[in-house]
Scaffold this motif. Structure first.
Motif, PDB file in Angstrom:
ATOM      1  N   LEU A  45       0.821  -1.210   0.000  1.00  0.00           N
ATOM      2  CA  LEU A  45       0.000   0.000   0.000  1.00  0.00           C
ATOM      3  C   LEU A  45       0.856   1.261   0.000  1.00  0.00           C
ATOM      4  CD1 LEU A  45      -2.669  -1.076   2.655  1.00  0.00           C
ATOM      5  CD2 LEU A  45      -2.556  -1.620   0.213  1.00  0.00           C
ATOM      6  N   LEU A 247      -2.957  -4.858   8.878  1.00  0.00           N
ATOM      7  CA  LEU A 247      -1.845  -4.252   8.154  1.00  0.00           C
ATOM      8  C   LEU A 247      -0.532  -4.534   8.868  1.00  0.00           C
ATOM      9  CD1 LEU A 247      -3.364  -0.737   7.314  1.00  0.00           C
ATOM     10  CD2 LEU A 247      -3.426  -2.814   5.923  1.00  0.00           C
ATOM     11  N   GLY A 271      -3.022   3.748   6.092  1.00  0.00           N
ATOM     12  CA  GLY A 271      -3.596   2.527   5.549  1.00  0.00           C
ATOM     13  C   GLY A 271      -5.045   2.333   5.930  1.00  0.00           C
TER      14      GLY A 271
END
Length: 388
Positions: A45, A247, A271
């Motif tokens: 990401l 994450l 994120g």
């Protein structure tokens, strides 16, 4: 007075616009290297200098923990195994719980000390219990790194303490091994403990205080490993879960402990705030008309092996496209469950995620005469199409 108020208002509005423009132009943090990935898929990401080779300090212990938990899963050693502390383990400097040589502790307690307090003496004792010697264990570490695709990593010890040998990794490689480690829930249970105690021989107790202060401060965080030496700076591989999405962030070579914590929090916030997990296709989604030219049936149906999930920026789901990729050629015999291809999810021609397509039935190979007749029929079809 009105002029001053107007000027202040203009400055505030300008600052807001600058911040918004910076956000629109892309997110950034100030540390030397970093990466943010979705733990389930491994989808990246955010990254910054993610392949830059850097000393990892105690983040090294992620691999030490991973190898040990894998050996526990294989039944080669038990968490309740008694481990004898060696002179080498006792001699370790840096973070430690002051183990005495020739004393014995459970592997479980040593692993807690490694995970929570980053104890170097416990780390070496664990490595020797698993592989006989630390040298053997380090060899296993490098072998496992290659198996995981950690292309820019080399370990020379189990602890991350400064060494004369080559000892380096990258933010990307740390994320890879962290993603593998969190498959072991017990490690996350240990890593989320703030303070604990373990019993040492002779009636003593060792107090374990978590080196990751964000465990207390960041919502959803339950790991994973800090690191610090003069050469490595302040490092942190962290993981947190919110709203069904886990994450993993990696920060390397921060200048201060506070910087690594702030950078980690900002990276994870980015994120969780900017992305969402989206199920593109459910497990069992069917793909029809897959050709099997030499089979008793000339076409078949495949289905997705799992849900096809993707992490996408909020508001950009409509930019995703799907692509079916079939193995060419699909040849009989085909067994139910064979991989016939995959479905990919793309964002601006970049593959974000993919899932395997599995055969839904057995198909035997057609006999010689059947295959010969089909060849002749195809030849006539091509001939006629060329004529007309």
């Amino acid at each position: 007075m009105k002029k001053i108020a107007t000027t202040v208002a203009i400055i505030i509005v300008s600052l807001i616009l600058m911040v918004n423009n910076a956000r629109a132009g892309g997110f950034d943090i100030g540390v030397d290297a970093a990466i943010l990935i979705d733990a389930e898929s491994g989808q990246v990401l955010y990254e910054k200098n993610a392949d830059k080779k850097l000393p990892p300090a105690s983040i090294t212990k992620i691999m030490t923990l991973l190898l040990t938990m894998e050996e526990v899963d294989k039944g080669n050693i038990s968490l309740d195994s008694m481990v004898t502390v060696s002179q080498l383990a006792e001699s370790m400097g840096g973070s430690q719980i002051y183990l005495a040589a020739d004393t014995r502790l459970k592997l479980r307690d040593l692993l807690k000390a490694v995970t929570i307090a980053s104890a170097n003496d416990a780390c070496v004792a664990v490595a020797e219990a698993v592989a006989g010697t630390e040298e053997n264990f380090v060899r296993w570490m490098n072998k496992r790194a290659r198996e995981l695709g950690m292309k820019n990593t080399h370990f020379s010890n189990t602890t991350g303490l400064p060494t004369d040998g080559e000892h380096y990794t990258t933010a990307r490689d740390v994320a890879i091994m962290a993603r593998e480690l969190i498959k072991h829930p017990q490690v996350l249970k240990w890593a989320s403990i703030w303070v604990d105690y373990i019993d040492l021989p002779n009636g003593r107790k060792a107090m374990l205080t978590n080196t990751n202060r964000l465990i207390n401060d960041y919502p959803g965080m339950d790991g994973l490993k800090t690191g610090h030496t003069d050469a490595a700076g302040y490092c942190l591989a962290a993981t947190a879960r919110r709203n069904g999405m886990r994450l993993i962030s990696v920060i390397m070579k921060g200048e201060t402990e506070r910087e690594r914590e702030e950078a980690t929090a900002r990276l994870l916030d980015y994120g969780f705030n900017s992305f969402e997990k989206y199920i593109v296709l459910k497990k069992g989604h069917k793909v029809h008309n897959i050709e099997v030219p030499n089979g008793t049936r000339t076409s078949t149906v495949a289905e997705t092996a799992n849900d096809l999930k993707v992490v996408v920026k909020k508001g950009e789901k409509d930019l995703l496209t799907k692509k079916v990729v079939i193995n060419e050629p699909v040849e009989a015999p085909v067994k139910k469950g064979d991989v016939l291809g995959k479905i990919q999810v793309l964002y601006k021609d970049q593959v974000l995620s993919q899932v395997k397509l599995l055969a839904t039935e057995d198909i035997e190979k057609a006999g010689f005469l059947t295959r010969l007749w089909r060849s002749i029929a195809r030849w006539f079809q091509e001939l006629i199409s060329n004529i007309f």
